[in-house]
Design a protein around this motif. Structure first.
Motif, PDB file in Angstrom:
ATOM      1  N   THR A  61       0.767  -1.338   0.028  1.00 39.54           N
ATOM      2  CA  THR A  61       0.141   0.045   0.120  1.00 39.54           C
ATOM      3  C   THR A  61       0.865   1.392   0.178  1.00 39.54           C
ATOM      4  O   THR A  61       1.794   1.508   0.730  1.00 39.54           O
ATOM      5  CB  THR A  61      -0.808   0.033   1.388  1.00 39.54           C
ATOM      6  N   ARG A  62       0.744   1.885  -0.933  1.00 41.41           N
ATOM      7  CA  ARG A  62       1.564   3.277  -1.165  1.00 41.41           C
ATOM      8  C   ARG A  62       0.755   4.629  -0.487  1.00 41.41           C
ATOM      9  O   ARG A  62      -0.332   4.552  -0.736  1.00 41.41           O
ATOM     10  CB  ARG A  62       1.877   3.505  -2.849  1.00 41.41           C
ATOM     11  N   ILE A  63       1.449   5.037   0.671  1.00 42.95           N
ATOM     12  CA  ILE A  63       0.989   6.285   1.212  1.00 42.95           C
ATOM     13  C   ILE A  63       1.691   7.424   1.058  1.00 42.95           C
ATOM     14  O   ILE A  63       2.861   7.357   1.313  1.00 42.95           O
ATOM     15  CB  ILE A  63       0.674   5.863   2.618  1.00 42.95           C
ATOM     16  N   ARG A  74      -1.477  22.979  -4.939  1.00 40.30           N
ATOM     17  CA  ARG A  74      -1.206  22.685  -6.436  1.00 40.30           C
ATOM     18  C   ARG A  74       0.189  22.683  -7.056  1.00 40.30           C
ATOM     19  O   ARG A  74       0.460  22.378  -8.013  1.00 40.30           O
ATOM     20  CB  ARG A  74      -2.135  23.638  -7.096  1.00 40.30           C
ATOM     21  N   ASN A  75       1.031  23.209  -5.981  1.00 39.79           N
ATOM     22  CA  ASN A  75       2.412  23.256  -6.249  1.00 39.79           C
ATOM     23  C   ASN A  75       3.421  21.898  -5.641  1.00 39.79           C
ATOM     24  O   ASN A  75       4.473  21.913  -5.872  1.00 39.79           O
ATOM     25  CB  ASN A  75       3.115  24.630  -5.869  1.00 39.79           C
ATOM     26  N   ILE A  76       2.605  21.171  -5.139  1.00 41.75           N
ATOM     27  CA  ILE A  76       3.179  19.998  -4.536  1.00 41.75           C
ATOM     28  C   ILE A  76       3.011  18.903  -5.424  1.00 41.75           C
ATOM     29  O   ILE A  76       2.069  18.311  -5.867  1.00 41.75           O
ATOM     30  CB  ILE A  76       2.589  19.705  -3.247  1.00 41.75           C
ATOM     31  N   PRO A  77       4.346  18.337  -6.104  1.00 44.28           N
ATOM     32  CA  PRO A  77       3.894  17.130  -6.902  1.00 44.28           C
ATOM     33  C   PRO A  77       3.557  15.772  -5.853  1.00 44.28           C
ATOM     34  O   PRO A  77       4.528  15.679  -4.741  1.00 44.28           O
ATOM     35  CB  PRO A  77       5.300  16.889  -7.250  1.00 44.28           C
ATOM     36  N   ILE A  78       2.630  15.124  -6.162  1.00 43.02           N
ATOM     37  CA  ILE A  78       2.181  14.181  -5.519  1.00 43.02           C
ATOM     38  C   ILE A  78       2.625  12.743  -6.539  1.00 43.02           C
ATOM     39  O   ILE A  78       2.077  12.716  -7.464  1.00 43.02           O
ATOM     40  CB  ILE A  78       0.593  14.096  -5.338  1.00 43.02           C
ATOM     41  N   PRO A  79       3.210  11.787  -5.673  1.00 41.71           N
ATOM     42  CA  PRO A  79       3.547  10.611  -6.579  1.00 41.71           C
ATOM     43  C   PRO A  79       2.016   9.863  -6.775  1.00 41.71           C
ATOM     44  O   PRO A  79       1.244   9.922  -5.650  1.00 41.71           O
ATOM     45  CB  PRO A  79       4.703   9.920  -5.491  1.00 41.71           C
ATOM     46  N   LYS A  80       2.316   8.793  -7.545  1.00 36.45           N
ATOM     47  CA  LYS A  80       0.993   7.969  -7.504  1.00 36.45           C
ATOM     48  C   LYS A  80       0.829   7.310  -6.395  1.00 36.45           C
ATOM     49  O   LYS A  80       1.921   6.710  -5.794  1.00 36.45           O
ATOM     50  CB  LYS A  80       1.217   7.151  -8.777  1.00 36.45           C
ATOM     51  N   CYS A  81      -0.151   7.035  -5.629  1.00 36.93           N
ATOM     52  CA  CYS A  81      -0.252   6.337  -4.363  1.00 36.93           C
ATOM     53  C   CYS A  81      -1.587   5.628  -4.320  1.00 36.93           C
ATOM     54  O   CYS A  81      -2.430   6.020  -4.819  1.00 36.93           O
ATOM     55  CB  CYS A  81      -0.047   7.449  -3.249  1.00 36.93           C
ATOM     56  N   GLY A 113      -6.035   9.305 -11.358  1.00 36.36           N
ATOM     57  CA  GLY A 113      -5.589   8.167 -11.218  1.00 36.36           C
ATOM     58  C   GLY A 113      -4.168   8.395 -10.010  1.00 36.36           C
ATOM     59  O   GLY A 113      -3.504   7.393  -9.782  1.00 36.36           O
ATOM     60  N   THR A 114      -3.861   9.630  -9.644  1.00 34.65           N
ATOM     61  CA  THR A 114      -2.736   9.865  -8.672  1.00 34.65           C
ATOM     62  C   THR A 114      -3.098   9.051  -7.470  1.00 34.65           C
ATOM     63  O   THR A 114      -2.266   8.421  -7.021  1.00 34.65           O
ATOM     64  CB  THR A 114      -2.368  11.197  -8.750  1.00 34.65           C
ATOM     65  N   VAL A 115      -4.200   9.227  -7.069  1.00 36.21           N
ATOM     66  CA  VAL A 115      -4.586   8.628  -5.767  1.00 36.21           C
ATOM     67  C   VAL A 115      -5.519   7.745  -5.991  1.00 36.21           C
ATOM     68  O   VAL A 115      -6.860   7.741  -6.543  1.00 36.21           O
ATOM     69  CB  VAL A 115      -5.185   9.636  -4.680  1.00 36.21           C
TER      70      VAL A 115
END
Length: 126
Positions: A61-63, A74-81, A113-115
């Motif tokens: 599980t990626r958190i 909106r300036n924070i890159p969010i990894p696929k999780c 699909g990022t989250v």
């Protein structure tokens, strides 16, 4: 004074010893503090589904966890999780526009699909 032993509180609970102080870099540059701390901090690479070639790691599980974005989410890159946790302080002072935009942004992260599953958001952390 404790009547049984006739000792004062300071005798029963001595003050803790004073820790040795370390030089503190200027607050104006938080990067300088991080540059000092990262030399002594261990970092581990945590495998994700994409990085792992082993079938035993398919149940990972990626958190992703962020906090204190103060309207700059909106300036924070969010990894696929699988799960995104926002640990609080997502507005500056509770501006309705920032709350509404945060809701829209969360919906976008789910739609693109990022989250993959859930988003947990804590309003404040003080």
């Amino acid at each position: 004074v404790n009547k049984k032993t006739k000792r004062s509180m300071s005798e029963e609970c001595p003050a803790p010893s004073t820790p040795q102080s370390r030089p503190v870099p200027p607050v104006e540059n938080p990067d300088s503090i991080w540059n000092i701390l990262r030399e002594s901090q261990p970092f581990l690479t945590i495998p994700t589904k994409q990085e792992s070639s082993s079938t035993e790691n398919q149940d990972i599980t990626r958190i992703a966890c962020i906090s204190d974005t103060h309207g700059e989410h909106r300036n924070i890159p969010i990894p696929k999780c699988d799960i995104l946790i926002h640990g609080g302080d997502f507005t500056n002072t509770g501006e309705p526009e920032q709350v509404e935009d945060m809701c829209r942004w969360f919906a976008e992260l789910k739609e693109n699909g990022t989250v993959q599953h859930d988003i947990i958001c804590i309003a404040g952390n003080h």
